[in-house]
Enzyme design. Structure first.
Site, PDB file in Angstrom:
ATOM      1  N   ASP A  53       0.844  -1.195   0.000  1.00  0.00           N
ATOM      2  CA  ASP A  53       0.000   0.000   0.000  1.00  0.00           C
ATOM      3  C   ASP A  53       0.881   1.246   0.000  1.00  0.00           C
ATOM      4  O   ASP A  53       1.403   1.652   1.044  1.00  0.00           O
ATOM      5  CB  ASP A  53      -0.909  -0.037   1.248  1.00  0.00           C
ATOM      6  N   GLU A 131      31.366   9.998   5.427  1.00  0.00           N
ATOM      7  CA  GLU A 131      31.836   9.713   6.788  1.00  0.00           C
ATOM      8  C   GLU A 131      30.686  10.017   7.744  1.00  0.00           C
ATOM      9  O   GLU A 131      30.421  11.180   8.029  1.00  0.00           O
ATOM     10  CB  GLU A 131      33.000  10.627   7.169  1.00  0.00           C
ATOM     11  N   GLU A 133      29.088  10.369  11.196  1.00  0.00           N
ATOM     12  CA  GLU A 133      29.342  10.480  12.637  1.00  0.00           C
ATOM     13  C   GLU A 133      28.024  10.213  13.371  1.00  0.00           C
ATOM     14  O   GLU A 133      26.950  10.426  12.810  1.00  0.00           O
ATOM     15  CB  GLU A 133      29.876  11.879  12.974  1.00  0.00           C
ATOM     16  N   GLU A 184      35.101  10.339  17.965  1.00  0.00           N
ATOM     17  CA  GLU A 184      35.115  11.657  17.318  1.00  0.00           C
ATOM     18  C   GLU A 184      35.326  12.762  18.348  1.00  0.00           C
ATOM     19  O   GLU A 184      35.649  12.486  19.502  1.00  0.00           O
ATOM     20  CB  GLU A 184      33.819  11.870  16.536  1.00  0.00           C
ATOM     21  N   GLU A 191      32.779   7.500  14.812  1.00  0.00           N
ATOM     22  CA  GLU A 191      32.746   7.437  13.350  1.00  0.00           C
ATOM     23  C   GLU A 191      33.369   6.129  12.900  1.00  0.00           C
ATOM     24  O   GLU A 191      34.385   5.693  13.445  1.00  0.00           O
ATOM     25  CB  GLU A 191      33.527   8.625  12.749  1.00  0.00           C
ATOM     26  N   HIS A 240      30.383  14.216   6.110  1.00  0.00           N
ATOM     27  CA  HIS A 240      31.256  14.736   5.048  1.00  0.00           C
ATOM     28  C   HIS A 240      31.242  13.712   3.920  1.00  0.00           C
ATOM     29  O   HIS A 240      31.371  12.518   4.165  1.00  0.00           O
ATOM     30  CB  HIS A 240      32.701  14.868   5.532  1.00  0.00           C
ATOM     31  N   ARG A 311      39.500  22.832   7.119  1.00  0.00           N
ATOM     32  CA  ARG A 311      38.225  22.247   7.583  1.00  0.00           C
ATOM     33  C   ARG A 311      37.202  23.309   7.956  1.00  0.00           C
ATOM     34  O   ARG A 311      36.144  22.993   8.470  1.00  0.00           O
ATOM     35  CB  ARG A 311      38.480  21.301   8.772  1.00  0.00           C
ATOM     36  N   GLU A 331      35.925  16.864  -0.945  1.00  0.00           N
ATOM     37  CA  GLU A 331      35.132  16.563   0.254  1.00  0.00           C
ATOM     38  C   GLU A 331      34.090  17.669   0.429  1.00  0.00           C
ATOM     39  O   GLU A 331      34.457  18.844   0.585  1.00  0.00           O
ATOM     40  CB  GLU A 331      35.989  16.482   1.515  1.00  0.00           C
ATOM     41  N   ARG A 333      31.247  19.115   2.829  1.00  0.00           N
ATOM     42  CA  ARG A 333      31.146  18.928   4.283  1.00  0.00           C
ATOM     43  C   ARG A 333      29.808  19.280   4.921  1.00  0.00           C
ATOM     44  O   ARG A 333      29.623  19.095   6.121  1.00  0.00           O
ATOM     45  CB  ARG A 333      32.262  19.734   4.956  1.00  0.00           C
TER      46      ARG A 333
HETATM   47  N1  LIG Z   1      38.665   8.803  -5.242  1.00  0.00           N
HETATM   48  C1  LIG Z   1      37.811   8.817  -4.223  1.00  0.00           C
HETATM   49  N2  LIG Z   1      36.500   9.149  -4.452  1.00  0.00           N
HETATM   50  C2  LIG Z   1      35.600   9.185  -3.462  1.00  0.00           C
HETATM   51  N3  LIG Z   1      35.899   8.913  -2.154  1.00  0.00           N
HETATM   52  C3  LIG Z   1      37.183   8.570  -1.897  1.00  0.00           C
HETATM   53  C4  LIG Z   1      38.201   8.510  -2.878  1.00  0.00           C
HETATM   54  N4  LIG Z   1      39.369   8.160  -2.281  1.00  0.00           N
HETATM   55  C5  LIG Z   1      39.092   7.977  -0.961  1.00  0.00           C
HETATM   56  N5  LIG Z   1      37.783   8.221  -0.730  1.00  0.00           N
HETATM   57  C6  LIG Z   1      37.034   8.134   0.516  1.00  0.00           C
HETATM   58  O1  LIG Z   1      37.137   9.326   1.243  1.00  0.00           O
HETATM   59  C7  LIG Z   1      36.879   9.071   2.592  1.00  0.00           C
HETATM   60  C8  LIG Z   1      38.020   9.697   3.356  1.00  0.00           C
HETATM   61  O2  LIG Z   1      37.806   9.672   4.619  1.00  0.00           O
HETATM   62  P1  LIG Z   1      38.824  10.315   5.651  1.00  0.00           P
HETATM   63  O3  LIG Z   1      38.289   9.905   6.969  1.00  0.00           O
HETATM   64  O4  LIG Z   1      40.226  10.061   5.277  1.00  0.00           O
HETATM   65  O5  LIG Z   1      38.537  11.810   5.492  1.00  0.00           O
HETATM   66  P2  LIG Z   1      38.878  13.060   6.316  1.00  0.00           P
HETATM   67  O6  LIG Z   1      37.886  14.044   5.888  1.00  0.00           O
HETATM   68  O7  LIG Z   1      40.249  13.384   6.114  1.00  0.00           O
HETATM   69  O8  LIG Z   1      38.622  12.664   7.836  1.00  0.00           O
HETATM   70  P3  LIG Z   1      37.964  13.525   9.032  1.00  0.00           P
HETATM   71  O9  LIG Z   1      36.845  14.347   8.485  1.00  0.00           O
HETATM   72  O10 LIG Z   1      37.429  12.432   9.973  1.00  0.00           O
HETATM   73  O11 LIG Z   1      39.036  14.321   9.621  1.00  0.00           O
HETATM   74  C9  LIG Z   1      36.837   7.552   2.766  1.00  0.00           C
HETATM   75  O12 LIG Z   1      35.523   7.091   2.783  1.00  0.00           O
HETATM   76  C10 LIG Z   1      37.536   7.073   1.496  1.00  0.00           C
HETATM   77  O13 LIG Z   1      37.152   5.782   1.095  1.00  0.00           O
HETATM   78 MG   LIG Z   2      36.069  14.617   6.734  1.00  0.00          MG
END
Ligand SMILES: Nc1ncnc2c1ncn2[C@@H]1O[C@H](COP(=O)(O)OP(=O)(O)OP(=O)(O)O)[C@@H](O)[C@H]1O
Ligand SMILES: [Mg+2]
Length: 442
Positions: A53, A131, A133, A184, A191, A240, A311, A331, A333
């Site tokens: 449903d 990532e 948390e 964390e 995390e 992130h 960051r 990244e 965030r």
């Molecule tokens: N080419 C890629 N494309 C997408 N993701 C990737 C690639 N290479 C690595 N990663 C991913 O990026 C993430 C990195 O996480 P990591 O914890 O090192 O990040 P961080 O931001 O430095 O850490 P934090 O925020 O905890 O300080 C992991 O999930 C990893 O698998």
């Molecule tokens: Mg990070």
């Protein structure tokens, strides 16, 4: 579905004495839904699907068009390691179709598939590494922490050690690759990092990860939450999301000669994310509480800026392995772990690809701590801000052609309608803060 497509699963069911198969899918807010099917019925489910449903699923359909069908995806079959070994239990993710056999445009998994198909037509595969948390609390009715630890802390008698251990083992048993886990910044905040995957697989993994974290906590008599900001004055929980685009084995974001070893397409992708982030923030940060996290000073992004290593920006280019093609990534965030991963990955991809199509050159990187920068300085450098509340975010989304196309009209309209109701319910509340602050003086 032809028998050959699910034959392997039927074999695994017999070999592992599986009795029940859970058919999983999500509603538009990203809550996991499940129907349990005994093994005797699973072949029929693969071939015809299981009716349900749809009018009882958030954001799906009205009562007068409520018949929906869930088709299990055999490639997502996995055995639930915390259920009995004998007459065991497995799960499969499903795609939702309408009775006439068409993909249901309100199905978040279909929304992501449609956006990935667009990228695929351009020759790209979208990889994401989120990532997530989260916090452990004594129970679901209080924010009583289990420990007073901090970033990477190892504390004696740390209950979370065993909780994280069992969670990692269960995730691995379900086929997810875990890179590492740690305490964390905030007390009782943790995390566990999954290795990045192609986006559809990762969206399924995020749904599984959230369930496993909560299941393990429940089994050990505590409560785990992905609420973005449960503790005033402490870091909130983010998601992130690291991302990259590959063309075959080549990382499209990598150019050894480019600034920060980034290609033009990587810069344009950043340009697209920065341009459209205000419009899609209601998707990546979908709850009223999400905006209690997006405040200056807690490593959560507030300003539309980017740079290497930094960051305090919305977008960070990690610098761990300079020149390593495979690890080159962006990244992003602002998302939080209470988002709908299917919709979140869809809007981020759509924004990045739009940046590549429009060749959007991002503004100069901001290497300083943006939180400490004065408003005038930000003004002078044209550094804008993310929406400050769900209300503001929804108003920006409602005007967004990019988000409407990425989500499709059905999800777009239902999501906005749902979030307006949520905001209205919140804004009429009399909070304890107001009582404490205003009652004594007014
Ligand atoms: N080419 C890629 N494309 C997408 N993701 C990737 C690639 N290479 C690595 N990663 C991913 O990026 C993430 C990195 O996480 P990591 O914890 O090192 O990040 P961080 O931001 O430095 O850490 P934090 O925020 O905890 O300080 C992991 O999930 C990893 O698998
Ligand atoms: Mg990070």
């Amino acid at each position: 579905m032809a028998k050959k497509d699910y034959e392997k699963v039927m074999k695994k069911i017999e070999e592992n004495d599986i009795k029940f198969i859970k058919l999983w899918f999500t509603d538009i807010l990203g809550f996991l839904k499940s129907i349990s099917v005994p093994k005797e019925e699973i072949a029929k489910a693969f071939e015809e699907g299981i009716g349900f449903d749809g009018s009882s699923i958030e954001g799906f359909v009205r009562i007068d068009e409520s018949d929906m069908v869930a088709i299990p995806d055999p490639s997502t079959f996995a055995i639930l390691p915390w259920r009995p070994k004998e007459k065991g239990v497995a799960r499969v993710f499903c795609d939702i179709i309408t009775p006439d056999g068409k993909p249901f445009e309100g199905d978040p998994r279909y929304v992501l598939k449609r956006n990935l198909e667009k990228a695929k037509k351009m020759g790209y595969t979208y990889y994401v590494g989120p990532e997530l948390e989260y916090f452990y609390f004594k129970d679901a009715n209080s924010t009583e922490v289990l420990d007073k630890g901090g970033y990477f802390d190892l504390i004696p008698r740390d209950e979370a050690l065993d909780l994280r251990r069992e969670t990692v083992l269960f995730c691995e048993a379900l086929g997810m690759r875990i890179e590492y886990s740690h305490h964390e910044v905030a007390p009782s905040q943790h995390e566990i990092d999954m290795r990045y995957e192609e986006a559809l697989t990762m969206a399924d993994n995020v749904m599984t990860y959230r369930l496993v974290v909560k299941e393990v906590a429940y089994r050990q008599g505590v409560y785990a939450t992905f609420m973005p900001k449960p503790l005033f004055g402490e870091n909130g929980s983010g998601m992130h999301t690291h991302m990259s685009l590959f063309k075959g084995k080549r990382n499209v974001f990598f150019n050894p000669k480019g600034k920060y070893q980034l290609s033009d397409n990587a810069r344009y992708f950043i340009g697209g994310l920065l341009k459209y982030a205000p419009e899609f923030t209601s998707i990546t940060c979908q709850w009223v509480n999400s905006y209690k996290r997006l405040v200056p000073g807690y490593e959560a992004p507030v300003y539309l800026s980017w740079a290497q290593r930094n960051r305090s920006d919305l977008i960070r280019i990690p610098m761990y392995k300079p020149g390593k093609e495979e690890a080159t990534r962006i990244e992003f965030r602002s998302p939080d772990p209470a988002c709908n991963p299917y919709l979140t990955f869809s809007v981020m991809l759509a924004a990045g690809l739009a940046g590549m199509e429009e060749k959007i050159e991002p503004p100069e990187p901001v290497q300083e701590n943006v939180y400490k920068m004065g408003a005038e300085e930000r003004e002078r450098r044209g550094i804008k801000q993310l929406p400050g509340s769900l209300d503001e975010a929804i108003q920006l989304t409602e005007k967004s052609q990019l988000v409407r196309e990425a989500l499709g009209d059905h999800v777009f309209n239902h999501f906005i309608e749902n979030k307006k109701v949520e905001w209205d319910k919140y804004r009429i509340q009399i909070t304890s803060y107001e009582i404490e602050k205003y009652l004594p003086i007014l």
